[in-house]
Design a protein around this motif. Sequence first.
Motif, mmCIF file in Angstrom:
data_model
loop_
_atom_site.group_PDB
_atom_site.id
_atom_site.type_symbol
_atom_site.label_atom_id
_atom_site.label_comp_id
_atom_site.label_asym_id
_atom_site.label_seq_id
_atom_site.Cartn_x
_atom_site.Cartn_y
_atom_site.Cartn_z
ATOM 1 N N GLY A 1 61.021 74.569 54.762
ATOM 2 C CA GLY A 1 62.194 74.209 55.562
ATOM 3 C C GLY A 1 62.899 72.985 55.009
ATOM 4 N N GLY A 2 62.128 71.988 54.607
ATOM 5 C CA GLY A 2 62.727 70.788 54.025
ATOM 6 C C GLY A 2 63.460 71.078 52.733
ATOM 7 N N GLY B 1 72.153 67.028 47.581
ATOM 8 C CA GLY B 1 70.727 66.972 47.914
ATOM 9 C C GLY B 1 69.808 67.114 46.714
ATOM 10 N N PRO B 2 69.991 68.156 45.905
ATOM 11 C CA PRO B 2 69.121 68.291 44.725
ATOM 12 C C PRO B 2 69.258 67.122 43.751
ATOM 13 C CG PRO B 2 70.210 70.363 45.187
ATOM 14 C CD PRO B 2 70.829 69.342 46.089
ATOM 15 N N GLU B 3 70.448 66.585 43.632
ATOM 16 C CA GLU B 3 70.650 65.441 42.741
ATOM 17 C C GLU B 3 69.910 64.212 43.277
ATOM 18 O OE1 GLU B 3 73.180 67.341 43.858
ATOM 19 O OE2 GLU B 3 73.753 68.367 42.006
ATOM 20 N N LEU B 4 69.894 64.064 44.597
ATOM 21 C CA LEU B 4 69.179 62.949 45.211
ATOM 22 C C LEU B 4 67.680 63.067 44.946
ATOM 23 C CD1 LEU B 4 69.129 60.476 47.148
ATOM 24 C CD2 LEU B 4 68.795 62.120 48.993
ATOM 25 N N VAL B 5 67.135 64.248 45.100
ATOM 26 C CA VAL B 5 65.711 64.460 44.842
ATOM 27 C C VAL B 5 65.392 64.175 43.383
ATOM 28 C CG1 VAL B 5 63.853 66.176 44.803
ATOM 29 C CG2 VAL B 5 65.433 66.094 46.730
ATOM 30 N N VAL C 1 65.281 60.483 42.813
ATOM 31 C CA VAL C 1 64.034 59.904 43.335
ATOM 32 C C VAL C 1 62.901 60.163 42.355
ATOM 33 C CG1 VAL C 1 62.297 60.100 45.163
ATOM 34 C CG2 VAL C 1 64.716 60.014 45.753
ATOM 35 N N GLU C 2 62.820 61.382 41.834
ATOM 36 C CA GLU C 2 61.777 61.714 40.863
ATOM 37 C C GLU C 2 61.859 60.805 39.644
ATOM 38 O OE1 GLU C 2 62.641 65.777 40.040
ATOM 39 O OE2 GLU C 2 61.310 66.523 41.612
ATOM 40 N N GLN C 3 63.063 60.589 39.135
ATOM 41 C CA GLN C 3 63.235 59.750 37.952
ATOM 42 C C GLN C 3 62.852 58.303 38.241
ATOM 43 O OE1 GLN C 3 67.302 60.481 36.825
ATOM 44 N NE2 GLN C 3 66.685 61.990 35.301
ATOM 45 N N ARG C 4 63.215 57.806 39.420
ATOM 46 C CA ARG C 4 62.901 56.404 39.768
ATOM 47 C C ARG C 4 61.401 56.166 39.857
ATOM 48 N NH1 ARG C 4 67.054 52.446 40.531
ATOM 49 N NH2 ARG C 4 68.939 53.632 40.875
ATOM 50 N N VAL D 1 54.709 64.578 42.481
ATOM 51 C CA VAL D 1 54.650 64.886 43.913
ATOM 52 C C VAL D 1 55.870 64.392 44.684
ATOM 53 C CG1 VAL D 1 52.141 64.946 43.946
ATOM 54 C CG2 VAL D 1 53.318 62.826 44.502
ATOM 55 N N ALA D 2 56.810 63.741 44.009
ATOM 56 C CA ALA D 2 57.981 63.186 44.710
ATOM 57 C C ALA D 2 58.835 64.277 45.354
ATOM 58 C CB ALA D 2 58.821 62.347 43.757
ATOM 59 N N SER D 3 59.103 65.343 44.632
ATOM 60 C CA SER D 3 59.951 66.404 45.174
ATOM 61 C C SER D 3 59.319 67.073 46.401
ATOM 62 C CB SER D 3 60.267 67.435 44.091
ATOM 63 O OG SER D 3 61.063 68.469 44.610
ATOM 64 N N PRO D 4 58.064 67.499 46.332
ATOM 65 C CA PRO D 4 57.462 68.067 47.543
ATOM 66 C C PRO D 4 57.362 67.059 48.689
ATOM 67 C CG PRO D 4 56.138 68.635 45.633
ATOM 68 C CD PRO D 4 57.180 67.669 45.178
ATOM 69 N N LEU D 5 57.163 65.797 48.360
ATOM 70 C CA LEU D 5 57.081 64.788 49.405
ATOM 71 C C LEU D 5 58.429 64.602 50.103
ATOM 72 C CD1 LEU D 5 55.240 62.757 50.795
ATOM 73 C CD2 LEU D 5 55.940 61.073 49.079
ATOM 74 N N VAL D 6 59.515 64.590 49.339
ATOM 75 C CA VAL D 6 60.855 64.492 49.939
ATOM 76 C C VAL D 6 61.129 65.729 50.792
ATOM 77 C CG1 VAL D 6 63.329 64.461 49.434
ATOM 78 C CG2 VAL D 6 61.786 62.956 48.185
#
Length: 70
Positions: free
Chosen positions: A6-7, A17-21, A24-27, A41-46
């Motif tokens: 769902g997320g 949204g995908p660009e934001l994720v 975050v992954e890159q940071r 794990v950043a993408s699944p966590l977001v």
Amino acid sequence: AMFLVGGSIIIHGLPGGPELVHAVEQRVAVMPVVGHFVGIVASPLVDFVSGLFVGAVSLAAWSFSRSRFS
């Protein structure tokens, strides 16, 4: 698992949204010592956090409507 799915649907439906994720992954990937793992794990966590947030808002709205209109 439903929070992740769902997320992900919510995030990918939002403009940017995908660009934001990805940002975050890159940071987090450049963090010393744990950066590579956290980057993975950043993408699944977001996705999980956004699914949990939308679920909580939906539950609150449903609970309010049941108490208000019953």
